[in-house]
Design a protein around this motif. Sequence first.
Motif, PDB file in Angstrom:
ATOM      1  N   LYS A 140      -2.183  18.981 -33.132  1.00  0.00           N
ATOM      2  CA  LYS A 140      -2.088  20.062 -32.159  1.00  0.00           C
ATOM      3  C   LYS A 140      -2.314  19.521 -30.755  1.00  0.00           C
ATOM      4  O   LYS A 140      -3.206  18.697 -30.534  1.00  0.00           O
ATOM      5  N   ILE A 141      -1.502  20.020 -29.815  1.00  0.00           N
ATOM      6  CA  ILE A 141      -1.577  19.579 -28.421  1.00  0.00           C
ATOM      7  C   ILE A 141      -1.680  20.787 -27.523  1.00  0.00           C
ATOM      8  O   ILE A 141      -0.941  21.770 -27.693  1.00  0.00           O
ATOM      9  N   GLY A 142      -2.608  20.720 -26.572  1.00  0.00           N
ATOM     10  CA  GLY A 142      -2.740  21.757 -25.562  1.00  0.00           C
ATOM     11  C   GLY A 142      -2.690  21.159 -24.178  1.00  0.00           C
ATOM     12  O   GLY A 142      -2.965  19.963 -23.990  1.00  0.00           O
ATOM     13  N   LEU A 143      -2.303  21.959 -23.203  1.00  0.00           N
ATOM     14  CA  LEU A 143      -2.310  21.551 -21.797  1.00  0.00           C
ATOM     15  C   LEU A 143      -2.972  22.636 -20.977  1.00  0.00           C
ATOM     16  O   LEU A 143      -2.969  23.816 -21.347  1.00  0.00           O
ATOM     17  N   CYS A 144      -3.536  22.226 -19.829  1.00  0.00           N
ATOM     18  CA  CYS A 144      -4.179  23.205 -18.961  1.00  0.00           C
ATOM     19  C   CYS A 144      -4.133  22.689 -17.527  1.00  0.00           C
ATOM     20  O   CYS A 144      -3.775  21.546 -17.256  1.00  0.00           O
ATOM     21  N   GLY A 145      -4.509  23.562 -16.602  1.00  0.00           N
ATOM     22  CA  GLY A 145      -4.607  23.138 -15.214  1.00  0.00           C
ATOM     23  C   GLY A 145      -4.180  24.219 -14.247  1.00  0.00           C
ATOM     24  O   GLY A 145      -3.592  25.234 -14.626  1.00  0.00           O
ATOM     25  N   GLY A 146      -4.499  23.979 -12.984  1.00  0.00           N
ATOM     26  CA  GLY A 146      -4.112  24.892 -11.918  1.00  0.00           C
ATOM     27  C   GLY A 146      -3.232  24.184 -10.908  1.00  0.00           C
ATOM     28  O   GLY A 146      -3.200  22.959 -10.827  1.00  0.00           O
ATOM     29  N   SER A 147      -2.485  24.964 -10.141  1.00  0.00           N
ATOM     30  CA  SER A 147      -1.654  24.449  -9.060  1.00  0.00           C
ATOM     31  C   SER A 147      -0.613  23.456  -9.582  1.00  0.00           C
ATOM     32  O   SER A 147       0.165  23.778 -10.472  1.00  0.00           O
ATOM     33  N   TYR A 148      -0.634  22.210  -9.067  1.00  0.00           N
ATOM     34  CA  TYR A 148       0.376  21.247  -9.514  1.00  0.00           C
ATOM     35  C   TYR A 148       0.172  20.870 -10.990  1.00  0.00           C
ATOM     36  O   TYR A 148       1.139  20.651 -11.733  1.00  0.00           O
ATOM     37  N   HIS A 149      -1.071  20.792 -11.446  1.00  0.00           N
ATOM     38  CA  HIS A 149      -1.307  20.541 -12.870  1.00  0.00           C
ATOM     39  C   HIS A 149      -0.683  21.643 -13.726  1.00  0.00           C
ATOM     40  O   HIS A 149      -0.167  21.382 -14.824  1.00  0.00           O
TER      41      HIS A 149
END
Length: 297
Positions: free
Chosen positions: A188-197
Amino acid sequence: LQEERFTEASLFFDLCTDEFSNSYWAFYQAGRAYMTCGQFNIAIDRFEKSYELKNWFITKRFADVLKNYTKTVADIPMRDGIKLKTIIYAPKAGDEKFPFLVIRSPYGIGPYEKNVFRSVLGPTLNFDTERFIFVFQDVRGKGMSEGDFVEVRPFIPDKVTSKDTDESTDAFDTFEWLLKNIPNHNNKIGLCGGSYHAFYSLMALLSKHPALAAVALEAPVTDWFIGDDFHRNGAFHLLQAVNFFKTYGVEGNEMTSGSSESILNYPSPDLYSFFLDVGPLKNWNEKYFKDRIPFWN
């Protein structure tokens, strides 16, 4: 330390902690020195002693990360041959399986040195204690990754050859490499972040990789020409643009420990007068940017 004369550095910091045995700062610096030398058990001891002397968040975090995680630095190949610098922090947990949490960044992912760890890995401390396989990657053309960087790189809906790359293909190829080369994951893979991320996380969502389980976005960059960051109701936001691009926008920025070069240091805190003195927009290139910022051009 920079010259990798680790034995001498260790002796020096031992002298410092002997001389300043009640200084949390001396033990903190000794911990960082031993960490850089790769002597992690001694580094943990020094960080913990620093924390005993002063209840300082950073020293405890360094000790916890060194105890519980390993670090791997990799150059992950993309389908067109370009390699992206990637740093993986994996839990020390025997046969237990963990999900990946990936952050793809244009801002640098240092420290790049193999023995120098981050003190905090996740968006909050809960992630560190719950434990993920944390993955940080310099996007194409940024930090220590190869290739050419394009601001808010457009998505290519119809890809024909391996040369048709965008952020979704780079994310897909990264996921494939991680699943094949990093042990003890649960697929399982997740991604997160704000703005450019968040933009890069959104592009990863378009990869439609079967292992992608979750994407958490906060205020993603979408279109810098229509109301997003640099144009406010049609008006160019000069101060915002100069503040951002004077460091971030420099092309070919080499990094060894996450530092970046600024091509402009304001001569005075009186920015109102400074911006008036610069004059019209064309003067910024002539006086400061010197055609080094592609997006500005």
